[in-house]
Design a protein around this motif. Structure first.
Motif, PDB file in Angstrom:
ATOM      1  N   LYS A 156       1.138   8.730  -6.525  1.00 35.34           N
ATOM      2  CA  LYS A 156       1.412  10.595  -6.120  1.00 35.34           C
ATOM      3  C   LYS A 156       2.363  10.892  -7.293  1.00 35.34           C
ATOM      4  O   LYS A 156       2.126  12.111  -7.937  1.00 35.34           O
ATOM      5  CB  LYS A 156       2.050  10.558  -4.856  1.00 35.34           C
ATOM      6  CG  LYS A 156       1.157  10.629  -3.593  1.00 35.34           C
ATOM      7  CD  LYS A 156       1.566  10.958  -2.351  1.00 35.34           C
ATOM      8  CE  LYS A 156       0.852  11.099  -1.307  1.00 35.34           C
ATOM      9  NZ  LYS A 156       1.336  11.231   0.092  1.00 35.34           N
ATOM     10  N   ASN A 213       0.776  -1.241  -0.295  1.00 33.75           N
ATOM     11  CA  ASN A 213       0.051   0.119   0.102  1.00 33.75           C
ATOM     12  C   ASN A 213       0.743   1.493  -0.057  1.00 33.75           C
ATOM     13  O   ASN A 213       0.576   2.224  -0.726  1.00 33.75           O
ATOM     14  CB  ASN A 213      -0.927  -0.122   1.210  1.00 33.75           C
ATOM     15  CG  ASN A 213      -1.867   1.129   1.201  1.00 33.75           C
ATOM     16  OD1 ASN A 213      -2.556   1.319   0.240  1.00 33.75           O
ATOM     17  ND2 ASN A 213      -2.258   1.921   2.359  1.00 33.75           N
ATOM     18  N   THR A 217       0.726   3.965  -2.964  1.00 38.06           N
ATOM     19  CA  THR A 217       0.733   5.437  -2.811  1.00 38.06           C
ATOM     20  C   THR A 217       1.680   6.396  -3.207  1.00 38.06           C
ATOM     21  O   THR A 217       1.309   7.380  -4.008  1.00 38.06           O
ATOM     22  CB  THR A 217       0.246   5.373  -1.280  1.00 38.06           C
ATOM     23  OG1 THR A 217      -1.002   4.702  -0.754  1.00 38.06           O
ATOM     24  CG2 THR A 217       0.014   6.995  -0.847  1.00 38.06           C
ATOM     25  N   ARG A 218       2.704   6.108  -3.080  1.00 40.61           N
ATOM     26  CA  ARG A 218       4.379   6.637  -3.557  1.00 40.61           C
ATOM     27  C   ARG A 218       4.164   6.823  -5.207  1.00 40.61           C
ATOM     28  O   ARG A 218       4.314   7.812  -5.659  1.00 40.61           O
ATOM     29  CB  ARG A 218       5.302   6.005  -2.900  1.00 40.61           C
ATOM     30  CG  ARG A 218       6.413   7.291  -3.028  1.00 40.61           C
ATOM     31  CD  ARG A 218       7.725   6.579  -2.212  1.00 40.61           C
ATOM     32  NE  ARG A 218       8.569   6.157  -3.311  1.00 40.61           N
ATOM     33  CZ  ARG A 218       9.382   5.537  -3.173  1.00 40.61           C
ATOM     34  NH1 ARG A 218      10.083   4.923  -2.322  1.00 40.61           N
ATOM     35  NH2 ARG A 218      10.267   4.736  -4.414  1.00 40.61           N
TER      36      ARG A 218
END
Length: 127
Positions: free
Chosen positions: A87, A79, A83-84
């Protein structure tokens, strides 16, 4: 060689290895190799070992060398890494707009079944 504060961005091959390692949890090279062979019979132990050593040097994997067989684990959870990467994608490809990313995904990359799941999710959030 010192490790960077944040792990490097993984290559496609490194992501493939991480997708095997995340559900396994901390594992030896032998365990990862056996799991990878289920999808790719041609992958060699030496290739997996070399890749995991490089990923450790890049900060993508943590290594416990307290036992004879080193045990590796992802430096980031699935996760956290997703997410990184998301982004970064939103920033680079969609001018920072999450809405633009979602709209692009909905236009071409979502099945009718997935659309219905999204509709239900959004409907549940509004209440």
């Amino acid at each position: 060689m010192t490790k960077a504060a944040a792990p490097a961005k993984p290559t496609a091959g490194e992501l493939e290895l991480l997708r095997v390692l995340w559900p396994l949890g901390p594992a030896t090279v032998k365990q990862v190799h056996q799991a990878m062979q289920q999808e790719r019979a041609d992958v060699t132990y030496a290739t997996v070992l070399r890749q995991m050593q490089l990923m450790h040097m890049k900060g993508l994997l943590k290594r416990d060398d307290s036992e004879r067989s080193h045990v590796y684990a992802p430096a980031l959870s699935q996760n956290m890494l997703q997410t990184r990467l998301l982004k970064e994608l939103i920033h680079k490809a969609f001018s920072g707009s999450g809405k633009a990313l979602v709209m692009a995904a909905l236009r071409k990359h979502v099945t009718q079944e997935e659309r219905e799941e999204i509709r239900q999710f959004l409907h549940g959030d509004e209440q």
